[in-house]
Write a protein that holds these residues in place. Structure first.
Motif, PDB file in Angstrom:
ATOM      1  N   CYS A 113      17.003   5.072   3.340  1.00  0.00           N
ATOM      2  CA  CYS A 113      17.553   6.438   3.261  1.00  0.00           C
ATOM      3  C   CYS A 113      17.191   7.098   1.936  1.00  0.00           C
ATOM      4  CB  CYS A 113      19.065   6.445   3.476  1.00  0.00           C
ATOM      5  SG  CYS A 113      20.014   5.571   2.220  1.00  0.00           S
ATOM      6  N   GLN A 114      16.732   6.304   0.993  1.00  0.00           N
ATOM      7  CA  GLN A 114      16.362   6.844  -0.321  1.00  0.00           C
ATOM      8  C   GLN A 114      14.859   7.082  -0.445  1.00  0.00           C
ATOM      9  OE1 GLN A 114      19.005   7.642  -2.455  1.00  0.00           O
ATOM     10  NE2 GLN A 114      19.928   7.172  -0.467  1.00  0.00           N
ATOM     11  N   LEU A 115      14.124   6.809   0.616  1.00  0.00           N
ATOM     12  CA  LEU A 115      12.667   6.947   0.590  1.00  0.00           C
ATOM     13  C   LEU A 115      12.292   8.225   1.321  1.00  0.00           C
ATOM     14  CD1 LEU A 115      11.730   3.249   1.442  1.00  0.00           C
ATOM     15  CD2 LEU A 115      12.003   4.293  -0.819  1.00  0.00           C
ATOM     16  N   LYS A 116      11.932   9.246   0.580  1.00  0.00           N
ATOM     17  CA  LYS A 116      11.614  10.552   1.164  1.00  0.00           C
ATOM     18  C   LYS A 116      10.113  10.674   1.434  1.00  0.00           C
ATOM     19  CE  LYS A 116      15.874  12.043   0.667  1.00  0.00           C
ATOM     20  NZ  LYS A 116      16.764  12.148   1.825  1.00  0.00           N
ATOM     21  N   LEU A 117       9.813  11.218   2.594  1.00  0.00           N
ATOM     22  CA  LEU A 117       8.420  11.394   2.998  1.00  0.00           C
ATOM     23  C   LEU A 117       7.835  12.660   2.398  1.00  0.00           C
ATOM     24  CD1 LEU A 117       8.801  10.488   6.768  1.00  0.00           C
ATOM     25  CD2 LEU A 117       8.069   9.002   4.896  1.00  0.00           C
ATOM     26  N   ALA A 137       4.201  15.262   2.677  1.00  0.00           N
ATOM     27  CA  ALA A 137       3.102  15.635   3.573  1.00  0.00           C
ATOM     28  C   ALA A 137       1.902  14.724   3.342  1.00  0.00           C
ATOM     29  CB  ALA A 137       2.709  17.085   3.337  1.00  0.00           C
ATOM     30  N   GLY A 138       1.326  14.264   4.420  1.00  0.00           N
ATOM     31  CA  GLY A 138       0.110  13.479   4.328  1.00  0.00           C
ATOM     32  C   GLY A 138       0.304  12.001   4.074  1.00  0.00           C
ATOM     33  N   HIS A 139       1.539  11.577   3.846  1.00  0.00           N
ATOM     34  CA  HIS A 139       1.775  10.166   3.599  1.00  0.00           C
ATOM     35  C   HIS A 139       1.852   9.379   4.906  1.00  0.00           C
ATOM     36  CE1 HIS A 139       3.675  10.544  -0.688  1.00  0.00           C
ATOM     37  NE2 HIS A 139       2.392  10.827  -0.655  1.00  0.00           N
ATOM     38  N   ASP A 140       1.179   8.264   4.956  1.00  0.00           N
ATOM     39  CA  ASP A 140       1.317   7.311   6.054  1.00  0.00           C
ATOM     40  C   ASP A 140       1.902   6.050   5.437  1.00  0.00           C
ATOM     41  OD1 ASP A 140       0.209   8.993   8.061  1.00  0.00           O
ATOM     42  OD2 ASP A 140      -1.781   8.566   7.250  1.00  0.00           O
ATOM     43  N   VAL A 141       3.167   5.811   5.761  1.00  0.00           N
ATOM     44  CA  VAL A 141       3.959   4.796   5.083  1.00  0.00           C
ATOM     45  C   VAL A 141       4.095   3.565   5.986  1.00  0.00           C
ATOM     46  CG1 VAL A 141       6.291   4.296   4.212  1.00  0.00           C
ATOM     47  CG2 VAL A 141       5.237   6.529   3.786  1.00  0.00           C
ATOM     48  N   PHE A 142       4.068   2.389   5.370  1.00  0.00           N
ATOM     49  CA  PHE A 142       4.214   1.136   6.114  1.00  0.00           C
ATOM     50  C   PHE A 142       5.375   0.337   5.522  1.00  0.00           C
ATOM     51  CE2 PHE A 142      -0.034   2.580   6.787  1.00  0.00           C
ATOM     52  CZ  PHE A 142      -0.317   2.245   8.107  1.00  0.00           C
ATOM     53  N   VAL A 143       6.305  -0.045   6.396  1.00  0.00           N
ATOM     54  CA  VAL A 143       7.435  -0.874   5.970  1.00  0.00           C
ATOM     55  C   VAL A 143       7.645  -1.996   6.988  1.00  0.00           C
ATOM     56  CG1 VAL A 143       8.599   1.055   4.816  1.00  0.00           C
ATOM     57  CG2 VAL A 143       9.208   0.498   7.185  1.00  0.00           C
ATOM     58  N   ARG A 144       8.315  -3.041   6.552  1.00  0.00           N
ATOM     59  CA  ARG A 144       8.763  -4.101   7.456  1.00  0.00           C
ATOM     60  C   ARG A 144      10.279  -4.043   7.532  1.00  0.00           C
ATOM     61  NH1 ARG A 144       8.510  -8.895   5.751  1.00  0.00           N
ATOM     62  NH2 ARG A 144       8.019  -8.468   3.579  1.00  0.00           N
ATOM     63  N   THR A 145      10.811  -4.311   8.711  1.00  0.00           N
ATOM     64  CA  THR A 145      12.263  -4.320   8.864  1.00  0.00           C
ATOM     65  C   THR A 145      12.754  -5.771   8.827  1.00  0.00           C
ATOM     66  OG1 THR A 145      12.009  -4.269  11.278  1.00  0.00           O
ATOM     67  CG2 THR A 145      12.338  -2.157  10.156  1.00  0.00           C
ATOM     68  N   PRO A 146      13.968  -5.976   8.337  1.00  0.00           N
ATOM     69  CA  PRO A 146      14.496  -7.344   8.230  1.00  0.00           C
ATOM     70  C   PRO A 146      15.014  -7.871   9.573  1.00  0.00           C
ATOM     71  CG  PRO A 146      16.097  -5.783   7.372  1.00  0.00           C
ATOM     72  CD  PRO A 146      14.878  -4.980   7.751  1.00  0.00           C
ATOM     73  N   GLU A 199       0.809  -1.219   0.000  1.00  0.00           N
ATOM     74  CA  GLU A 199       0.000   0.000   0.000  1.00  0.00           C
ATOM     75  C   GLU A 199       0.844   1.273   0.000  1.00  0.00           C
ATOM     76  OE1 GLU A 199       0.322  -2.252   2.419  1.00  0.00           O
ATOM     77  OE2 GLU A 199      -0.290  -1.454   4.372  1.00  0.00           O
ATOM     78  N   SER A 200       2.138   1.138   0.283  1.00  0.00           N
ATOM     79  CA  SER A 200       3.009   2.312   0.346  1.00  0.00           C
ATOM     80  C   SER A 200       3.935   2.441  -0.863  1.00  0.00           C
ATOM     81  CB  SER A 200       3.871   2.254   1.621  1.00  0.00           C
ATOM     82  OG  SER A 200       3.048   2.223   2.766  1.00  0.00           O
ATOM     83  N   ALA A 201       3.983   1.418  -1.671  1.00  0.00           N
ATOM     84  CA  ALA A 201       4.962   1.403  -2.766  1.00  0.00           C
ATOM     85  C   ALA A 201       4.782   2.585  -3.716  1.00  0.00           C
ATOM     86  CB  ALA A 201       4.864   0.083  -3.523  1.00  0.00           C
ATOM     87  N   ALA A 202       3.541   2.990  -3.941  1.00  0.00           N
ATOM     88  CA  ALA A 202       3.274   4.045  -4.924  1.00  0.00           C
ATOM     89  C   ALA A 202       3.773   5.421  -4.471  1.00  0.00           C
ATOM     90  CB  ALA A 202       1.781   4.114  -5.215  1.00  0.00           C
ATOM     91  N   PHE A 203       4.100   5.568  -3.178  1.00  0.00           N
ATOM     92  CA  PHE A 203       4.584   6.863  -2.686  1.00  0.00           C
ATOM     93  C   PHE A 203       5.995   7.174  -3.176  1.00  0.00           C
ATOM     94  CE2 PHE A 203       1.845   6.268   1.375  1.00  0.00           C
ATOM     95  CZ  PHE A 203       0.749   6.802   0.729  1.00  0.00           C
ATOM     96  N   PHE A 204       6.706   6.148  -3.568  1.00  0.00           N
ATOM     97  CA  PHE A 204       8.121   6.323  -3.855  1.00  0.00           C
ATOM     98  C   PHE A 204       8.431   6.017  -5.317  1.00  0.00           C
ATOM     99  CE2 PHE A 204       7.712   4.757   0.579  1.00  0.00           C
ATOM    100  CZ  PHE A 204       8.003   5.964   1.206  1.00  0.00           C
ATOM    101  N   GLY A 205       9.460   6.672  -5.835  1.00  0.00           N
ATOM    102  CA  GLY A 205       9.875   6.436  -7.205  1.00  0.00           C
ATOM    103  C   GLY A 205      10.623   5.120  -7.340  1.00  0.00           C
ATOM    104  N   GLU A 206      11.066   4.862  -8.526  1.00  0.00           N
ATOM    105  CA  GLU A 206      11.836   3.652  -8.788  1.00  0.00           C
ATOM    106  C   GLU A 206      13.217   3.757  -8.154  1.00  0.00           C
ATOM    107  OE1 GLU A 206      10.720   0.875 -10.626  1.00  0.00           O
ATOM    108  OE2 GLU A 206       8.834   1.938 -10.292  1.00  0.00           O
ATOM    109  N   ARG A 207      13.835   2.615  -7.930  1.00  0.00           N
ATOM    110  CA  ARG A 207      15.213   2.598  -7.424  1.00  0.00           C
ATOM    111  C   ARG A 207      16.167   3.174  -8.468  1.00  0.00           C
ATOM    112  NH1 ARG A 207      14.035  -2.948  -7.263  1.00  0.00           N
ATOM    113  NH2 ARG A 207      13.161  -3.560  -5.260  1.00  0.00           N
TER     114      ARG A 207
END
Ligand code: FES
Length: 106
Positions: free
Chosen positions: A87-91, A93-102, A56-64
């Motif tokens: 460090c390459q994923l910039k927030l 305004a208004g984004h609620d981002v979800f990630v999993r850590t390894p 659900e958060s992938a679309a907030f960020f550009g390609e690698r």
């Protein structure tokens, strides 16, 4: 104010508030979120900020970029399709981002 929710391998979720323009790595380090090291401070030379971006958060960020893609080959836990260096994923305004850590960063 954007937020990032970091879910650890044991299912523990930690939500931290960030500022627009901050990275997902900076937001974790500043708030003491476990599971992200960010050893190089965001200069794309350590790969200790590896995360798995939830669909659900992938679309907030550009390609690698190519360098990020190369660095992902050296992460402590094998990369997956949704792996990013946080460090390459910039927030924004208004984004609620979800990630999993390894399991590990080193
Ligand atoms: S903090 Fe070092 S590569 Fe992201």
């Amino acid at each position: 104010m954007p937020t990032v929710t970091y879910t650890a391998p044991d299912g523990t979720a930690t939500t931290a508030s960030g500022e627009a323009g901050d990275s997902v790595m900076e937001t974790a380090v500043r708030n003491g979120v476990p599971g992200i090291v960010g050893e190089c401070g965001g200069s794309l030379s350590c790969a200790t900020c590896h995360v798995f971006v939830c669909p659900e958060s992938a679309a907030f960020f550009g390609e690698r970029e190519d360098l990020e893609d190369d660095m992902l080959d050296g992460t402590a836990v094998d990369r997956q399709e949704n792996s990013r260096l946080s460090c390459q994923l910039k927030l924004s305004a208004g984004h609620d981002v979800f990630v999993r850590t390894p399991e590990s960063q080193v």
